[in-house]
Enzyme design. Structure first.
Site, PDB file in Angstrom:
ATOM      1  N   SER A   1      18.858 -16.830 -75.647  1.00  0.00           N
ATOM      2  CA  SER A   1      18.172 -15.480 -74.991  1.00  0.00           C
ATOM      3  C   SER A   1      17.322 -14.522 -76.090  1.00  0.00           C
ATOM      4  O   SER A   1      17.721 -14.661 -77.159  1.00  0.00           O
ATOM      5  CB  SER A   1      19.239 -15.183 -74.381  1.00  0.00           C
ATOM      6  N   GLU A   2      16.673 -14.112 -75.753  1.00  0.00           N
ATOM      7  CA  GLU A   2      15.672 -12.778 -76.699  1.00  0.00           C
ATOM      8  C   GLU A   2      15.866 -11.437 -75.591  1.00  0.00           C
ATOM      9  O   GLU A   2      15.986 -11.171 -74.736  1.00  0.00           O
ATOM     10  CB  GLU A   2      14.208 -12.832 -76.948  1.00  0.00           C
ATOM     11  N   PRO A   3      15.665 -10.381 -76.555  1.00  0.00           N
ATOM     12  CA  PRO A   3      15.670  -9.294 -75.372  1.00  0.00           C
ATOM     13  C   PRO A   3      14.949  -9.261 -74.643  1.00  0.00           C
ATOM     14  O   PRO A   3      14.864  -8.739 -73.792  1.00  0.00           O
ATOM     15  CB  PRO A   3      14.882  -7.809 -76.620  1.00  0.00           C
TER      16      PRO A   3
ATOM     17  N   MET B   1      24.912 -27.884 -68.454  1.00  0.00           N
ATOM     18  CA  MET B   1      26.184 -28.211 -68.302  1.00  0.00           C
ATOM     19  C   MET B   1      27.115 -26.984 -68.266  1.00  0.00           C
ATOM     20  O   MET B   1      28.978 -26.789 -67.710  1.00  0.00           O
ATOM     21  CB  MET B   1      26.492 -28.947 -69.806  1.00  0.00           C
TER      22      MET B   1
ATOM     23  N   GLU C   1      24.386 -17.426 -67.327  1.00  0.00           N
ATOM     24  CA  GLU C   1      23.926 -19.057 -67.556  1.00  0.00           C
ATOM     25  C   GLU C   1      22.769 -19.210 -66.795  1.00  0.00           C
ATOM     26  O   GLU C   1      23.205 -20.188 -65.550  1.00  0.00           O
ATOM     27  CB  GLU C   1      24.622 -19.651 -67.305  1.00  0.00           C
TER      28      GLU C   1
ATOM     29  N   ARG D   1      26.246 -24.519 -66.776  1.00  0.00           N
ATOM     30  CA  ARG D   1      26.226 -23.591 -65.632  1.00  0.00           C
ATOM     31  C   ARG D   1      27.428 -24.785 -64.895  1.00  0.00           C
ATOM     32  O   ARG D   1      27.908 -24.070 -64.460  1.00  0.00           O
ATOM     33  CB  ARG D   1      24.777 -23.771 -64.537  1.00  0.00           C
TER      34      ARG D   1
ATOM     35  N   ALA E   1      22.144 -19.759 -79.050  1.00  0.00           N
ATOM     36  CA  ALA E   1      21.072 -18.613 -78.937  1.00  0.00           C
ATOM     37  C   ALA E   1      20.314 -19.212 -78.406  1.00  0.00           C
ATOM     38  O   ALA E   1      19.454 -20.228 -79.270  1.00  0.00           O
ATOM     39  CB  ALA E   1      21.028 -18.402 -80.626  1.00  0.00           C
TER      40      ALA E   1
ATOM     41  N   TRP F   1      22.783 -11.636 -76.881  1.00  0.00           N
ATOM     42  CA  TRP F   1      23.716 -12.301 -76.096  1.00  0.00           C
ATOM     43  C   TRP F   1      23.913 -13.908 -76.310  1.00  0.00           C
ATOM     44  O   TRP F   1      24.770 -14.618 -75.745  1.00  0.00           O
ATOM     45  CB  TRP F   1      23.198 -12.835 -74.999  1.00  0.00           C
TER      46      TRP F   1
ATOM     47  N   GLY G   1      46.905  -4.225 -52.547  1.00  0.00           N
ATOM     48  CA  GLY G   1      46.504  -2.796 -52.422  1.00  0.00           C
ATOM     49  C   GLY G   1      46.269  -2.623 -53.995  1.00  0.00           C
ATOM     50  O   GLY G   1      45.619  -3.010 -54.761  1.00  0.00           O
TER      51      GLY G   1
END
Lengths: 385, 263
Positions: free
Chosen positions: A129-131, A243, A365, A245, A127, A159, A341
C-alpha cells in the site's frame, strides 16, 4: 465439495482446540494490550508447540514443515483465533506464517531469506500500500529504475505491519510505467539496513496493530534481490493477498464461534426479572442469527480453501469468503457484546477488544466494497465499469 | 516391553448432559466425545515406558463405530496398534460384562503390563480395571499416581493414593495398573502422529472372534440394571448472614453446629 472434515483434520482441530483452551485462553485476562504478547511468554508457548510436535504448521514439507493443506491451515487459524491472547496480525504460536511468497525465492535467496525466517532468525514484512494507492495498484508511484546491475527504489509505502520489527521487506514497485499491473510491477527483497530505506512513521490504531510507513530514497537494491521474475510483482502480491484474505476469513470464524459460545453461556445464566435472558426471544434471535451466519461463512471459507488445495483459481470464492466472514464476525461480536450488557464493555472479557479489532477487518486485506466490486465485475462483465 | 492400554471413549466433560425424556438414559445425540482423561494418563505412561524399554503399545477399546475416533487419537499420540471390540451384542454391558469382553481380547494379545484409567468419567464406576485383573488372575494396583519400573522391566514400585496419604506397593509383571491424575502430563497428538495415524493397524474384533457367546454379554446378561436416571435436585438458594463480621462468624458457627451438624 465434502462438508465433513477428513479424519486427520478433525484430529488436528481437536488438538489445536485443546492447546488453545488449556494453554492460551487461561492467560487472557492478564495480557496487556500490546503489539504482541511478551517475548518470554511467546518463547514459552512456542517451545511447548515444538515439544508437542506442533511446529511449522504453515510450512511445506519440503522445507521441513508440516506440509498441511491450505484447508488444514484454515482449521488451525480458526481454532487459534478463538483466543484474544495473540494479536490478530501476529503469527500464532505454531511457527512463522508470513512466508507465502518467499517460497518463490531462488536457491540463493532461500539461504538468505526463506530458511532464516523458518528458523526464526529473521522477521519479514510486506509492503504494497501507498498513501495514494491502496486497493488501486494502478496508482502505485513507488518506482524501481534499473541502474547498472541494481535497481534504485524511490517512493513511500504505508500500513506495513510489523515494519519496525522486520529484518527485511518484501516490497513491490513499478519497473515499467507503461505496463503497470500488467507486467510492469516487480517484487524485491530489501534488507532493512539498506541505505536509502527509512522508517518514517508509525501509526496508532484502534486495535493492537502499529503499522509503519517506509520511505525509499535512491535505495539501491541488487538485481539478485528480485523475487520471482521482473514484471511478476502484481501476481506475487495477489498471491500474498489471496492467502491473507483467506486467513482473515478463517480467523473470523474462530472469533465468531467463541463470541457465540460466550453469549450462549451468559444468556443461560444471566437472570433479569426472575428469568434467564435466554428465555427472551430478542436474545434467542440474536443467537440464532449468529449461528446461521457463522455456519454460512464457515462453508464459504472451507470451500475456498478446498478449491485452492485442488490448484484451482479460487480468487472469486476467496473474495466471497473474505467479504462475508468479516462482515459476519462484526455482527456476531456486536450481538455477543449486547447480550453481555455492561459486562460486554469490560476489559475483563475479550469482547470489547474484538469489537474494535473486527471493525478493522472490513478494511484490511481489501475493503468490503472492493470485494463487492470484484464479485460484481465477474458477474456483470465489462458493463459494471 | 509389550503394554496394553484399555481405553474408553466418553462424552467430553464440557458436554451438557441431557437426560432422555423417559429417564432411561442420557441423550448423547449432540455430545462431543473424547478419550477418557484417566486413560490418557495410562497411555502417556505406556508411551514413556516404550520410549525407555522399547516394545509396543496396543490400545484396546470396547464401543460402537464412533469409538474408532478415540482409537485414532491414541494412535496419533503414539500408540502402535488399536484393537476395537465392536459388536452390537456388547451394547448395554455392565462393568463386569465390559471387563469380560476386554479379558477375552487380552487373552489373544501378548502383554507384560496392562494400564487402565482409574475410572471413566461418564459412569465413574472404577470397576473395570480391578475386574479385569481378577478375570485374568493378575496382580493389580489401583489409583496409582507414581510408577517406578525396575531397570529390568519386570516389576515396579507403585504409589497409590489412599485417604490421607499414599500406599507404596511393589508388584511383579504382568500386572494391571489403574492410573490417577498426577502420574504424568499426557502429550497432545503431534502433527506427524496425526498424519500417520491412519497407516497404523487398527483391528476390529467381534464377539465370534473373541469366542464370546453373544447371549452371555450385553444388556440382557448384565447383572446390574440401571432403573432410572434423574437430575440432582436443584440447589436451594444460600442464606446470607447479616451483621458485623464478629457477630456473623458466631452465627455461622452456631448454624454449622446446630443446623448443619458438621462442627
Amino acid at each position: 465439495m465434502d462438508y465433513d472434515l477428513p479424519d486427520e483434520l478433525k484430529l488436528l482441530q481437536q488438538t489445536i482446540r485443546r492447546v488453545v483452551s488449556e494453554h492460551m485462553i487461561p492467560l487472557e485476562p492478564i495480557t496487556p494490550e500490546d503489539e504482541d504478547i511478551p517475548a518470554d511468554l511467546r518463547a514459552k508457548l512456542e517451545q511447548m508447540a515444538k515439544d508437542q510436535g506442533l511446529w511449522l504448521l504453515f510450512i511445506p514439507a519440503e522445507y521441513g514443515g508440516a506440509g498441511l493443506s491450505i484447508f488444514g491451515q484454515v482449521i488451525v487459524w480458526e481454532e487459534v483465533s478463538k483466543t484474544v491472547l495473540i494479536p490478530f496480525r501476529k503469527d500464532s504460536i505454531f511457527g512463522p506464517e508470513g512466508c507465502s511468497i518467499l517460497f518463490l525465492c531462488n536457491d540463493q535467496q532461500k539461504e538468505r531469506y526463506l530458511y532464516p525466517v523458518i528458523r526464526g532468525e529473521r522477521v519479514p514484512c510486506f509492503a504494497t500500500s501507498e498513501p495514494n494507492a491502496g486497493s488501486d495498484p494502478s496508482a502505485m508511484t513507488t518506482t524501481a529504475v534499473k541502474d547498472g546491475s541494481s535497481y534504485l527504489l524511490n517512493g513511500k509505502k504505508t500500513w506495513v505491519t510489523s515494519g519496525d520489527k522486520a529484518d527485511f521487506v518484501q516490497v513491490v514497485a513499478v519497473t515499467d510505467p507503461a505496463k503497470r499491473q500488467r507486467g510492469g510491477i516487480t517484487a524485491f527483497l530489501v534488507d532493512m539496513d539498506t541505505p536509502g530505506l527509512t522508517i518514517t512513521g508509525k501509526f496508532e490504531l484502534m486495535m493492537e496493530d502499529r503499522p509503519n510507513e517506509f520511505t525509499f530514497e535512491n535505495c539501491r537494491v541488487p538485481e539478485a534481490n528480485i523475487l520471482g521474475e521482473i514484471g511478476q510483482g502484481f501476481v506475487i502480491s495477489q498471491t500474498w493477498i489471496t492467502m491473507g484474505r483467506l486467513r482473515q476469513g478463517a480467523k473470523a470464524l474462530g472469533v465468531a464461534q467463541r463470541c457465540l459460545d460466550m453469549a450462549i453461556e451468559y444468556a443461560k445464566h444471566r437472570v433479569t426479572f426472575g428469568k434467564p435472558i435466554a428465555t427472551r426471544q430478542a436474545v434467542q434471535f440474536m443467537i440464532a442469527d449468529s449461528e446461521v451466519e457463522l455456519h454460512a461463512a464457515r462453508l464459504m471459507v472451507y470451500h475456498a480453501a478446498q478449491k485452492l488445495d485442488k490448484g484451482e483459481d479460487a480468487r472469486h470464492e476467496v473474495y466471497i469468503a473474505k467479504l462475508y466472514a468479516n462482515e459476519m464476525v462484526g455482527r456476531v461480536v456486536d450481538r455477543a457484546l449486547q447480550i453481555h450488557g455492561a459486562m460486554g464493555l469490560s476489559k475483563e472479557l475479550p469482547l470489547e477488544r474484538w469489537y474494535r479489532d473486527v471493525r478493522s477487518r472490513r478494511i484490511t486485506e481489501g475493503p468490503s466494497e472492493i470485494m463487492r466490486w470484484v464479485i460484481a465485475r465477474k458477474l456483470l462483465g465489462r458493463v459494471s465499469d | 516391553m509389550k503394554i496394553v492400554v484399555c481405553m474408553k471413549q466418553v462424552p467430553d466433560s464440557e458436554t451438557q448432559i441431557k437426560l432422555a425424556p423417559d429417564g432411561g438414559g442420557v441423550d448423547l445425540h449432540d455430545a462431543q466425545f473424547v478419550v477418557n482423561p484417566y486413560d490418557e494418563f495410562a497411555l502417556e505412561e505406556a508411551l514413556r515406558l516404550k520410549e525407555r524399554f522399547g516394545g509396543e503399545v496396543t490400545v484396546v477399546t470396547m464401543g460402537g463405530d464412533k469409538a474408532k475416533e478415540a482409537l485414532r487419537t491414541c494412535l496419533a499420540m503414539g500408540a502402535d496398534r488399536g484393537v476395537h471390540l465392536n459388536d452390537p451384542a456388547f451394547a448395554g454391558c455392565d462393568s463386569l460384562g465390559t471387563a469380560g469382553v476386554l479379558a477375552a481380547a487380552l487373552r489373544k494379545l501378548e502383554y507384560d503390563l496392562i494400564l487402565c484409567g482409574k475410572q471413566a468419567i461418564d459412569d465413574d464406576c472404577m470397576h473395570v480395571g480391578p475386574q479385569l485383573a481378577e478375570l485374568l488372575d493378575l496382580p493389580q494396583v489401583c489409583v496409582v499416581n507414581k510408577l517406578s519400573v525396575a531397570e529390568d522391566g519386570t516389576s515396579a514400585v507403585a504409589h497409590r493414593q489412599i485417604e490421607g496419604g499414599s500406599e507404596v506397593v511393589s508388584v511383579t509383571f504382568p500386572a494391571v495398573i489403574t492410573c490417577q491424575k498426577g502420574l504424568n502430563e499426557p502429550r497432545y497428538p503431534s502433527l506427524k502422529g496425526i498424519m500417520g495415524a491412519k497407516k497404523k493397524p487398527l483391528d476390529e474384533w467381534r464377539a465370534g472372534e473373541l469366542g464370546i457367546d453373544p447371549a452371555s454379554v450385553g444388556a440382557g446378561a448384565a447383572a446390574v440394571q440401571i432403573r432410572q436416571f434423574f437430575p440432582p435436585p436443584p440447589r436451594s438458594a444460600g442464606r446470607k448472614i447479616e451483621g458485623d463480621p464478629a457477630h456473623a462468624a458466631k452465627e455461622l458457627v452456631r448454624l454449622l453446629r446446630e443446623e448443619a451438624k458438621v462442627v
